[in-house]
Motif scaffolding. Structure first.
Motif, PDB file in Angstrom:
ATOM      1  N   THR A  58       0.853  -1.188   0.000  1.00  5.39           N
ATOM      2  CA  THR A  58       0.000   0.000   0.000  1.00  5.39           C
ATOM      3  C   THR A  58       0.887   1.234   0.000  1.00  5.39           C
ATOM      4  O   THR A  58       1.934   1.249   0.639  1.00  5.39           O
ATOM      5  CB  THR A  58      -0.900   0.010   1.255  1.00  5.39           C
ATOM      6  N   TYR A  59       0.472   2.256  -0.724  1.00  2.00           N
ATOM      7  CA  TYR A  59       1.268   3.480  -0.762  1.00  2.00           C
ATOM      8  C   TYR A  59       0.388   4.704  -0.906  1.00  2.00           C
ATOM      9  O   TYR A  59      -0.751   4.626  -1.355  1.00  2.00           O
ATOM     10  CB  TYR A  59       2.292   3.444  -1.901  1.00  2.00           C
ATOM     11  N   ALA A  60       0.939   5.826  -0.484  1.00  2.00           N
ATOM     12  CA  ALA A  60       0.304   7.132  -0.694  1.00  2.00           C
ATOM     13  C   ALA A  60       1.418   8.168  -0.704  1.00  2.00           C
ATOM     14  O   ALA A  60       2.251   8.198   0.207  1.00  2.00           O
ATOM     15  CB  ALA A  60      -0.708   7.442   0.389  1.00  2.00           C
ATOM     16  N   TYR A  61       1.453   8.969  -1.738  1.00  2.00           N
ATOM     17  CA  TYR A  61       2.450  10.020  -1.898  1.00  2.00           C
ATOM     18  C   TYR A  61       1.729  11.321  -2.217  1.00  2.00           C
ATOM     19  O   TYR A  61       0.672  11.302  -2.852  1.00  2.00           O
ATOM     20  CB  TYR A  61       3.410   9.714  -3.052  1.00  2.00           C
ATOM     21  N   SER A  74      -2.041   7.283  -4.807  1.00  3.72           N
ATOM     22  CA  SER A  74      -2.365   6.387  -3.705  1.00  3.72           C
ATOM     23  C   SER A  74      -3.111   5.168  -4.216  1.00  3.72           C
ATOM     24  O   SER A  74      -3.889   5.267  -5.168  1.00  3.72           O
ATOM     25  CB  SER A  74      -3.232   7.118  -2.685  1.00  3.72           C
ATOM     26  N   ASN A  75      -2.877   4.036  -3.586  1.00  6.80           N
ATOM     27  CA  ASN A  75      -3.676   2.850  -3.879  1.00  6.80           C
ATOM     28  C   ASN A  75      -4.424   2.393  -2.625  1.00  6.80           C
ATOM     29  O   ASN A  75      -4.906   1.274  -2.558  1.00  6.80           O
ATOM     30  CB  ASN A  75      -2.811   1.726  -4.444  1.00  6.80           C
ATOM     31  N   ILE A  76      -4.540   3.278  -1.654  1.00  4.88           N
ATOM     32  CA  ILE A  76      -5.194   2.922  -0.389  1.00  4.88           C
ATOM     33  C   ILE A  76      -6.678   2.664  -0.586  1.00  4.88           C
ATOM     34  O   ILE A  76      -7.227   1.701  -0.074  1.00  4.88           O
ATOM     35  CB  ILE A  76      -4.970   4.015   0.674  1.00  4.88           C
ATOM     36  N   GLU A  77      -7.355   3.520  -1.314  1.00  7.52           N
ATOM     37  CA  GLU A  77      -8.803   3.411  -1.471  1.00  7.52           C
ATOM     38  C   GLU A  77      -9.197   2.903  -2.850  1.00  7.52           C
ATOM     39  O   GLU A  77     -10.289   3.173  -3.327  1.00  7.52           O
ATOM     40  CB  GLU A  77      -9.446   4.777  -1.207  1.00  7.52           C
ATOM     41  N   SER A  78      -8.301   2.149  -3.476  1.00  7.37           N
ATOM     42  CA  SER A  78      -8.563   1.697  -4.831  1.00  7.37           C
ATOM     43  C   SER A  78      -8.197   0.233  -4.969  1.00  7.37           C
ATOM     44  O   SER A  78      -7.239  -0.235  -4.378  1.00  7.37           O
ATOM     45  CB  SER A  78      -7.738   2.522  -5.821  1.00  7.37           C
ATOM     46  N   THR A  79      -8.962  -0.470  -5.768  1.00  6.62           N
ATOM     47  CA  THR A  79      -8.619  -1.856  -6.075  1.00  6.62           C
ATOM     48  C   THR A  79      -7.885  -1.942  -7.407  1.00  6.62           C
ATOM     49  O   THR A  79      -7.426  -3.001  -7.795  1.00  6.62           O
ATOM     50  CB  THR A  79      -9.887  -2.730  -6.132  1.00  6.62           C
ATOM     51  N   VAL A 138       1.006  10.540   9.180  1.00  7.07           N
ATOM     52  CA  VAL A 138       2.405  10.923   9.375  1.00  7.07           C
ATOM     53  C   VAL A 138       3.121  10.750   8.044  1.00  7.07           C
ATOM     54  O   VAL A 138       3.089   9.669   7.440  1.00  7.07           O
ATOM     55  CB  VAL A 138       3.089  10.069  10.474  1.00  7.07           C
ATOM     56  N   TYR A 139       3.754  11.824   7.604  1.00  6.51           N
ATOM     57  CA  TYR A 139       4.455  11.834   6.329  1.00  6.51           C
ATOM     58  C   TYR A 139       5.956  11.957   6.545  1.00  6.51           C
ATOM     59  O   TYR A 139       6.407  12.623   7.477  1.00  6.51           O
ATOM     60  CB  TYR A 139       4.007  13.026   5.470  1.00  6.51           C
TER      61      TYR A 139
END
Length: 158
Positions: A58-61, A74-79, A138-139
């Protein structure tokens, strides 16, 4: 005179010892920075969400510019296996150190929350939703978003 000199040297030694013990063993604390466009400009990776590290894979930038523009991946809220950049604008309210934004692709729909930015240093920052203290991000500052995320390969192209 001998007693004075001996007492003076003893007192000086005690003071030097006490001063040296007050130091934090050579560990330098990062300086907290004011929340400004210049200080949050850059590329940031989400490393912790609501007290937990991100799940493996999982990632988010987010990339923030001084001009108040952002791009996020981001792929947090996506399939979906491939994610595209979400872009838009953001603003900082320096009276309460909050940041909020609007998405381009949703006809300038606002972010779900405004975030209070705290603990901003050259390498990290924390965002807490101003209306939900349990929403904490937290980033960590990074040099760049991995190339395979910014421009994913197309295995179907020939």
């Amino acid at each position: 005179m001998k007693h004075f000199l001996r007492n003076f040297l003893s007192a000086a030694a005690v003071v030097l010892f006490a001063v040296s013990c007050d130091k934090n063993d050579g560990i330098a604390e990062e300086q907290t920075l004011p929340v400004t466009y210049i200080n949050i400009e850059g590329t940031w990776e989400l490393v912790e969400w609501n007290g937990e590290p991100l799940a493996e894979g999982t990632y988010a930038y987010i990339e923030l510019t001084r001009q108040g523009e952002f791009s996020s991946y981001s792929n947090i809220e996506s399939t979906a296996l491939v994610t595209t950049a979400k872009t838009g604008t953001y603003d900082i309210d320096q009276d309460d150190d909050t940041v909020g934004g609007y998405y381009d692709y949703l006809d300038y729909e606002p972010w779900a929350h405004r975030y209070v930015v705290s603990g901003l240093t050259a390498t990290s920052m924390t965002w807490t939703a101003d209306d939900d203290a349990s929403e904490v991000r937290v980033y960590s500052r990074i040099d760049s978003i991995p190339e395979d995320i910014v421009t994913p390969g197309n295995d179907d192209a020939e």
